[in-house]
Write an enzyme that holds these catalytic residues in place. Structure first.
Site, PDB file in Angstrom:
ATOM      1  N   GLU A  26      38.260  60.659  17.181  1.00 47.74           N
ATOM      2  CA  GLU A  26      38.122  59.678  16.093  1.00 47.74           C
ATOM      3  C   GLU A  26      38.653  60.197  14.758  1.00 47.74           C
ATOM      4  OE1 GLU A  26      35.881  60.481  18.347  1.00 47.74           O
ATOM      5  OE2 GLU A  26      34.462  58.878  18.778  1.00 47.74           O
ATOM      6  N   TRP A  58      13.987  72.491  15.778  1.00 50.78           N
ATOM      7  CA  TRP A  58      15.245  72.255  16.481  1.00 50.78           C
ATOM      8  C   TRP A  58      15.885  73.587  16.842  1.00 50.78           C
ATOM      9  CZ3 TRP A  58      18.638  67.681  14.305  1.00 50.78           C
ATOM     10  CH2 TRP A  58      17.884  66.493  14.394  1.00 50.78           C
ATOM     11  N   THR A  91      38.103  58.184  23.875  1.00 52.46           N
ATOM     12  CA  THR A  91      37.238  59.360  23.946  1.00 52.46           C
ATOM     13  C   THR A  91      36.730  59.491  25.374  1.00 52.46           C
ATOM     14  OG1 THR A  91      35.284  58.039  23.460  1.00 52.46           O
ATOM     15  CG2 THR A  91      36.375  59.074  21.601  1.00 52.46           C
ATOM     16  N   LYS A 116      14.678  70.239  21.178  1.00 54.41           N
ATOM     17  CA  LYS A 116      13.584  70.014  20.219  1.00 54.41           C
ATOM     18  C   LYS A 116      12.291  70.582  20.791  1.00 54.41           C
ATOM     19  CE  LYS A 116      16.062  66.075  18.520  1.00 54.41           C
ATOM     20  NZ  LYS A 116      16.799  65.108  19.311  1.00 54.41           N
TER      21      LYS A 116
HETATM   22  P1  AMP Z   1      36.758  64.900  21.519  1.00 59.43           P
HETATM   23  O1  AMP Z   1      36.726  63.621  20.796  1.00 59.43           O
HETATM   24  O2  AMP Z   1      36.770  64.753  23.003  1.00 59.43           O
HETATM   25  O3  AMP Z   1      37.855  65.790  21.023  1.00 59.43           O
HETATM   26  O4  AMP Z   1      35.388  65.660  21.216  1.00 59.43           O
HETATM   27  C1  AMP Z   1      34.956  65.885  19.900  1.00 59.43           C
HETATM   28  C2  AMP Z   1      33.691  66.699  19.924  1.00 59.43           C
HETATM   29  O5  AMP Z   1      33.952  68.015  20.380  1.00 59.43           O
HETATM   30  C3  AMP Z   1      33.086  66.910  18.571  1.00 59.43           C
HETATM   31  O6  AMP Z   1      32.322  65.790  18.149  1.00 59.43           O
HETATM   32  C4  AMP Z   1      32.223  68.130  18.795  1.00 59.43           C
HETATM   33  O7  AMP Z   1      30.995  67.823  19.383  1.00 59.43           O
HETATM   34  C5  AMP Z   1      33.048  68.926  19.763  1.00 59.43           C
HETATM   35  N1  AMP Z   1      33.806  69.947  19.057  1.00 59.43           N
HETATM   36  C6  AMP Z   1      35.059  69.876  18.599  1.00 59.43           C
HETATM   37  N2  AMP Z   1      35.419  71.018  17.997  1.00 59.43           N
HETATM   38  C7  AMP Z   1      34.355  71.847  18.066  1.00 59.43           C
HETATM   39  C8  AMP Z   1      34.084  73.179  17.616  1.00 59.43           C
HETATM   40  N3  AMP Z   1      34.996  73.912  17.002  1.00 59.43           N
HETATM   41  N4  AMP Z   1      32.844  73.676  17.846  1.00 59.43           N
HETATM   42  C9  AMP Z   1      31.915  72.955  18.490  1.00 59.43           C
HETATM   43  N5  AMP Z   1      32.122  71.718  18.954  1.00 59.43           N
HETATM   44  C10 AMP Z   1      33.314  71.152  18.734  1.00 59.43           C
END
Ligand code: AMP
Length: 535
Positions: free
Chosen positions: A329, A443, A186, A438
């Site tokens: 993940e 929120w 990540t 916050k």
């Molecule tokens: P990654 O592991 O780098 O793909 O990032 C995952 C994170 O991207 C998620 O936990 C979200 O916070 C954000 N994310 C993924 N898809 C979306 C979406 N459609 N809308 C808002 N946030 C998203």
């Protein structure tokens, strides 16, 4: 009593062998780093993947070894995916956009034995070479004619020369389907990146889900994943497309609007997938040249929230946006926004409200939202809490890390996202746990504020962050990039929020900047903005 069905393990090479047998002449088209467009069919891709698998064994790569890739979306990368996993080794896709220290960390943490790299990334590997501890060799993903005359990489191996002498047949080992197959770290905004270690079983099941949940993924379709193969396996496209025999189009390094437009039209792409930033560039380009995409029917959009303006812009062009949410993940497909039958009758406004949600889980993903004490919250579309997920393609821990608080005793994975779930099971992301603002005990969703800001015609991109406030604890502040030649006063933008959110949620002030910082995967780097504008 046990059932009497065959124990046919769910392993990755079976996907490619199926495509080779059933869709052998269906094309994989790649724009290459070297320049020309390369095309061949699944049968030839399988032949070359088998040759590569034989070559890897000759190099001494065996079960459990980790092989890194630093590469764009292209046919050689596709071959590596299958060859490496197929012999029981682990394909570690490295995100070249990570910071140098993160790259060094993950190459060493994963113990990459070899690194396969596109020519683009030779300077990057040369720069970090001295810090890579266990890498035995570097394979340059090109032919002899394009090998660099000189490189600091020791004994660089030419990909085409590596595979040339090998037989194009192999008896793939009969691996346990739970064998590790892939690894992706990540791009954490704080701390060291963490690795999600995929298995053959999780990957194959995820590929089934990919085909099941995404409309238009079929033997009639043409899929162009813009989302990189170094970021969560291009959301599963390199497995889902061959599983159904869809034509695959790889864009290589050219992800600008004009290049994508040309490739999509030329190859009659019907389905594409990527993050909003990429589509912003494509839409700007289409506006500039006054053209449309000739054949695209669906755009899968995720990675960050898809703004309403983008859904509308594509709808105007006859393209349906499929909003989705997932994480490294979760392989990544978590929830996908496709309507239920009863929702087809909704009016345009309600349909839009629905489309803005991230979507609902399909079979194989369990979801819940929980409050700070871990109590499950109702599915009423209002209560929001931490989103937790469970399923066969959700990680059960991190690679070479002790158990973490991210996983609870019942096996739920805490996503770090804050969400609502409505009565139909549609998830709407409210925020990241750490990005939510916050203010006086209430929120405020930064995503909601950003969506409103971005709907203003003068706004190109927007980030809402918390600014420390003596009275309220935190107050929202907007940081925006304006469209080229646009003018907009802070008050004018604040007025635009009237009636769209509660008065106390309207941002107190607006900072106009030239550009916003992004993470390696195209998300706005809120931490940097908070450091700069949070006080
Ligand atoms: P990654 O592991 O780098 O793909 O990032 C995952 C994170 O991207 C998620 O936990 C979200 O916070 C954000 N994310 C993924 N898809 C979306 C979406 N459609 N809308 C808002 N946030 C998203």
């Amino acid at each position: 009593m046990l059932g009497q069905m065959m124990n046919w393990s769910l392993t990755i090479p079976k996907i490619l062998e199926y495509a080779a047998a059933m869709h052998g002449d269906t094309e994989i088209v790649s724009r290459t780093v070297e320049g020309p467009v390369h095309r061949y069919g699944y049968a030839d891709a399988a032949k070359r993947a088998r040759k590569l698998a034989n070559a890897l064994r000759r190099l001494g790569v065996g079960e459990g070894d980790v092989v890194g890739t630093l590469a764009w979306n292209g046919y050689r990368h596709f071959e590596i995916y299958y060859a490496v996993s197929g012999i029981g080794a682990v394909c570690h896709t490295i995100n070249p956009r990570l910071f140098a220290e993160q790259l060094v960390y993950i190459v060493n943490h994963a113990a990459d034995k070899y690194i396969f790299l596109d020519l683009t990334f030779v300077p990057l590997a040369e720069k970090l070479l001295a810090q890579f501890k266990g890498v035995k060799g570097f394979v340059l993903m090109t032919d002899r004619a394009h090998m660099p005359a000189a490189t600091a990489l020791p004994n660089p191996i030419c990909y085409e020369e590596l595979i040339a002498p090998e037989p194009d047949s192999i008896a793939w080992p009969d691996l346990d389907e739970n064998t590790a197959s892939g690894l992706c770290y990540t791009s954490a905004t704080t701390g060291n990146p963490r690795g999600a270690l995929y298995s053959h079983r999780s990957t194959v099941l995820h590929a089934f889900a990919h085909c099941m949940r995404l409309p238009g993924i079929s033997a009639e379709g043409v899929m162009l994943p813009v989302v990189p193969m170094f970021h969560v396996n291009a959301w599963g496209a390199p497995y889902g497309a061959p599983m159904v025999g869809a034509k695959l189009v790889f864009p290589g390094p050219n992800l600008d609007g004009a290049s994508l437009h040309a490739l999509m039209d030329q190859e009659q792409v019907t389905f594409s997938a990527g993050v909003p930033t990429v589509w912003l560039n494509l839409l700007n380009h289409l506006d500039q040249v006054g053209k449309n995409l000739a054949t695209v029917k669906y755009m899968l959009i995720g990675g960050s929230a898809c703004p309403q303006a983008m859904i509308e812009a594509f709808a105007k062009r006859g393209i349906e946006v499929i909003h989705a949410w997932g994480m490294t993940e979760t392989s990544p497909l978590g929830v996908v926004n496709t309507p239920k039958r009863k929702q087809l009758a909704l009016g345009p406004q309600e349909r839009m409200q629905l489309a803005l949600k991230q979507g609902r889980p399909g079979f194989g993903v369990e979801i819940k939202i929980a409050d700070a004490e871990g109590r499950a919250l109702p599915w009423d579309g209002k209560a929001f809490g931490t989103l937790k997920v469970r399923g066969p393609w959700v990680c059960s821990g991190y690679f070479r890390q002790p158990p973490m608080a991210t996983h609870d005793a019942e096996g739920w994975f805490d996503t770090g996202d804050v969400a609502t779930i409505d009565a139909d099971g549609f998830v709407e992301l409210v925020d990241r746990t750490k990005d939510v603002i916050k203010s006086g005990g209430e929120w405020i969703s930064s995503i909601q504020l950003e969506n409103i800001a971005i709907a203003h015609p003068a706004v190109q991109e927007a980030a809402a962050i918390a600014r420390r406030d003596a009275k309220w604890g935190e107050r929202p502040r907007l940081v925006v990039v304006l469209r080229k030649d646009a003018k907009l006063g802070a008050d004018e933008l604040r007025d635009f929020f009237a009636g769209k959110v509660a008065k106390w949620a309207v941002p107190d002030d607006v900072v106009i900047v030239e550009q916003l910082p992004h993470t390696a995967t195209g998300k706005i780097l809120k931490r940097e903005l908070r450091d700069k504008y949070g006080t």
